[in-house]
Design a protein around this motif. Sequence first.
Motif, PDB file in Angstrom:
ATOM      1  N   LYS A  34       7.751  26.250  12.794  1.00 30.94           N
ATOM      2  CA  LYS A  34       7.571  26.498  14.305  1.00 30.94           C
ATOM      3  C   LYS A  34       6.255  25.739  14.724  1.00 30.94           C
ATOM      4  CE  LYS A  34      11.041  29.983  14.506  1.00 30.94           C
ATOM      5  NZ  LYS A  34      11.447  31.387  14.934  1.00 30.94           N
ATOM      6  N   VAL A  35       5.189  26.317  14.043  1.00 26.73           N
ATOM      7  CA  VAL A  35       3.932  25.945  14.512  1.00 26.73           C
ATOM      8  C   VAL A  35       3.757  24.604  14.361  1.00 26.73           C
ATOM      9  CG1 VAL A  35       1.268  25.966  13.650  1.00 26.73           C
ATOM     10  CG2 VAL A  35       2.874  28.332  13.888  1.00 26.73           C
ATOM     11  N   SER A  36       4.407  23.696  13.364  1.00 22.95           N
ATOM     12  CA  SER A  36       4.008  22.458  13.482  1.00 22.95           C
ATOM     13  C   SER A  36       4.833  21.681  14.532  1.00 22.95           C
ATOM     14  CB  SER A  36       4.722  21.707  11.863  1.00 22.95           C
ATOM     15  OG  SER A  36       5.897  22.193  11.661  1.00 22.95           O
ATOM     16  N   CYS A  37       6.247  22.132  14.932  1.00 25.86           N
ATOM     17  CA  CYS A  37       6.916  21.713  15.691  1.00 25.86           C
ATOM     18  C   CYS A  37       6.260  21.961  17.109  1.00 25.86           C
ATOM     19  CB  CYS A  37       8.225  22.286  15.998  1.00 25.86           C
ATOM     20  SG  CYS A  37       9.495  21.840  17.211  1.00 25.86           S
ATOM     21  N   ILE A  38       5.717  22.889  17.342  1.00 27.00           N
ATOM     22  CA  ILE A  38       4.814  23.138  18.667  1.00 27.00           C
ATOM     23  C   ILE A  38       3.767  21.993  18.864  1.00 27.00           C
ATOM     24  CG2 ILE A  38       3.532  24.602  19.899  1.00 27.00           C
ATOM     25  CD1 ILE A  38       5.097  26.850  18.928  1.00 27.00           C
ATOM     26  N   ALA A  41       5.203  18.620  19.343  1.00 24.64           N
ATOM     27  CA  ALA A  41       5.620  18.455  20.708  1.00 24.64           C
ATOM     28  C   ALA A  41       4.655  18.060  21.890  1.00 24.64           C
ATOM     29  CB  ALA A  41       6.464  19.726  21.065  1.00 24.64           C
ATOM     30  N   ILE A  42       3.528  18.935  21.496  1.00 24.89           N
ATOM     31  CA  ILE A  42       2.352  18.865  22.269  1.00 24.89           C
ATOM     32  C   ILE A  42       1.689  17.462  22.238  1.00 24.89           C
ATOM     33  CG2 ILE A  42      -0.199  19.497  22.902  1.00 24.89           C
ATOM     34  CD1 ILE A  42       0.829  22.442  21.971  1.00 24.89           C
ATOM     35  N   VAL A  43       1.548  16.757  20.994  1.00 20.98           N
ATOM     36  CA  VAL A  43       1.007  15.638  20.832  1.00 20.98           C
ATOM     37  C   VAL A  43       2.002  14.757  21.437  1.00 20.98           C
ATOM     38  CG1 VAL A  43       0.370  14.122  18.968  1.00 20.98           C
ATOM     39  CG2 VAL A  43      -0.250  16.342  18.856  1.00 20.98           C
ATOM     40  N   GLY A  44       3.249  14.850  21.331  1.00 18.34           N
ATOM     41  CA  GLY A  44       4.228  14.084  21.845  1.00 18.34           C
ATOM     42  C   GLY A  44       4.619  13.941  23.278  1.00 18.34           C
ATOM     43  N   GLY A  45       3.569  14.824  23.995  1.00 19.09           N
ATOM     44  CA  GLY A  45       3.646  14.802  25.488  1.00 19.09           C
ATOM     45  C   GLY A  45       4.953  15.535  26.031  1.00 19.09           C
ATOM     46  N   VAL A  46       5.368  16.437  25.248  1.00 19.16           N
ATOM     47  CA  VAL A  46       6.521  17.422  25.767  1.00 19.16           C
ATOM     48  C   VAL A  46       5.694  18.483  26.691  1.00 19.16           C
ATOM     49  CG1 VAL A  46       8.218  19.226  25.073  1.00 19.16           C
ATOM     50  CG2 VAL A  46       7.984  17.038  23.747  1.00 19.16           C
ATOM     51  N   ALA A  47       6.387  18.332  27.774  1.00 18.65           N
ATOM     52  CA  ALA A  47       5.914  19.513  28.941  1.00 18.65           C
ATOM     53  C   ALA A  47       6.066  21.013  28.007  1.00 18.65           C
ATOM     54  CB  ALA A  47       6.839  19.587  30.191  1.00 18.65           C
ATOM     55  N   LEU A  48       4.922  21.769  28.534  1.00 17.77           N
ATOM     56  CA  LEU A  48       4.631  23.105  27.747  1.00 17.77           C
ATOM     57  C   LEU A  48       5.859  23.963  28.102  1.00 17.77           C
ATOM     58  CD1 LEU A  48       0.822  23.984  28.457  1.00 17.77           C
ATOM     59  CD2 LEU A  48       1.912  23.340  26.299  1.00 17.77           C
ATOM     60  N   SER A  49       6.531  23.720  29.315  1.00 15.66           N
ATOM     61  CA  SER A  49       7.767  24.428  29.828  1.00 15.66           C
ATOM     62  C   SER A  49       8.951  24.277  28.778  1.00 15.66           C
ATOM     63  CB  SER A  49       7.959  24.527  31.279  1.00 15.66           C
ATOM     64  OG  SER A  49       8.250  23.027  31.396  1.00 15.66           O
ATOM     65  N   ASN A  50       9.059  23.116  28.273  1.00 15.29           N
ATOM     66  CA  ASN A  50      10.263  22.540  27.437  1.00 15.29           C
ATOM     67  C   ASN A  50      10.082  22.813  26.017  1.00 15.29           C
ATOM     68  OD1 ASN A  50      11.219  21.894  29.882  1.00 15.29           O
ATOM     69  ND2 ASN A  50      10.717  19.762  29.774  1.00 15.29           N
ATOM     70  N   ILE A  51       8.716  23.231  25.614  1.00 14.22           N
ATOM     71  CA  ILE A  51       8.632  23.396  24.037  1.00 14.22           C
ATOM     72  C   ILE A  51       9.598  24.333  23.412  1.00 14.22           C
ATOM     73  CG2 ILE A  51       7.011  24.213  22.403  1.00 14.22           C
ATOM     74  CD1 ILE A  51       4.681  22.639  23.871  1.00 14.22           C
ATOM     75  N   HIS A  52       9.767  25.457  24.477  1.00 13.80           N
ATOM     76  CA  HIS A  52      10.765  26.539  23.985  1.00 13.80           C
ATOM     77  C   HIS A  52      12.243  26.101  23.541  1.00 13.80           C
ATOM     78  CE1 HIS A  52      13.521  29.520  23.922  1.00 13.80           C
ATOM     79  NE2 HIS A  52      12.561  30.659  24.078  1.00 13.80           N
ATOM     80  N   SER A  53      12.762  25.177  24.245  1.00 15.66           N
ATOM     81  CA  SER A  53      13.937  24.638  23.907  1.00 15.66           C
ATOM     82  C   SER A  53      13.769  23.462  22.891  1.00 15.66           C
ATOM     83  CB  SER A  53      14.793  23.987  25.357  1.00 15.66           C
ATOM     84  OG  SER A  53      13.898  22.775  25.863  1.00 15.66           O
ATOM     85  N   VAL A  54      12.960  22.753  22.964  1.00 18.57           N
ATOM     86  CA  VAL A  54      12.811  21.559  21.835  1.00 18.57           C
ATOM     87  C   VAL A  54      12.386  22.016  20.637  1.00 18.57           C
ATOM     88  CG1 VAL A  54      11.256  19.797  21.152  1.00 18.57           C
ATOM     89  CG2 VAL A  54      11.766  19.990  23.500  1.00 18.57           C
ATOM     90  N   CYS A  55      11.866  23.241  20.334  1.00 25.15           N
ATOM     91  CA  CYS A  55      11.606  23.757  19.003  1.00 25.15           C
ATOM     92  C   CYS A  55      12.409  25.138  18.727  1.00 25.15           C
ATOM     93  CB  CYS A  55       9.998  24.130  18.977  1.00 25.15           C
ATOM     94  SG  CYS A  55       8.908  22.897  18.972  1.00 25.15           S
ATOM     95  N   GLY A  56      13.311  25.136  19.559  1.00 24.98           N
ATOM     96  CA  GLY A  56      14.154  26.553  19.242  1.00 24.98           C
ATOM     97  C   GLY A  56      13.555  27.664  19.111  1.00 24.98           C
ATOM     98  N   LEU A  57      12.654  28.155  19.899  1.00 26.10           N
ATOM     99  CA  LEU A  57      11.896  29.355  19.820  1.00 26.10           C
ATOM    100  C   LEU A  57      12.721  30.597  20.162  1.00 26.10           C
ATOM    101  CD1 LEU A  57       8.336  28.037  20.877  1.00 26.10           C
ATOM    102  CD2 LEU A  57       9.128  28.422  18.413  1.00 26.10           C
TER     103      LEU A  57
END
Length: 57
Positions: A34-38, A41-57
Amino acid sequence: MKISDSIRGAMILGAVVLALVIGGFAVADNGWQKVSCIGRAIVGGVALSNIHSVCGL
């Protein structure tokens, strides 16, 4: 100089909170994944509000 001290204190507090959040994820099930996914996602430019759905948190 008080403003500079306030900003420095806020940055230190933010760093401590961030370390605690990352540590909490790290000790959870699949925590390092999960930490590596986050991180990816941040490096890839995913919005902070969308990280939850992208990484399945």
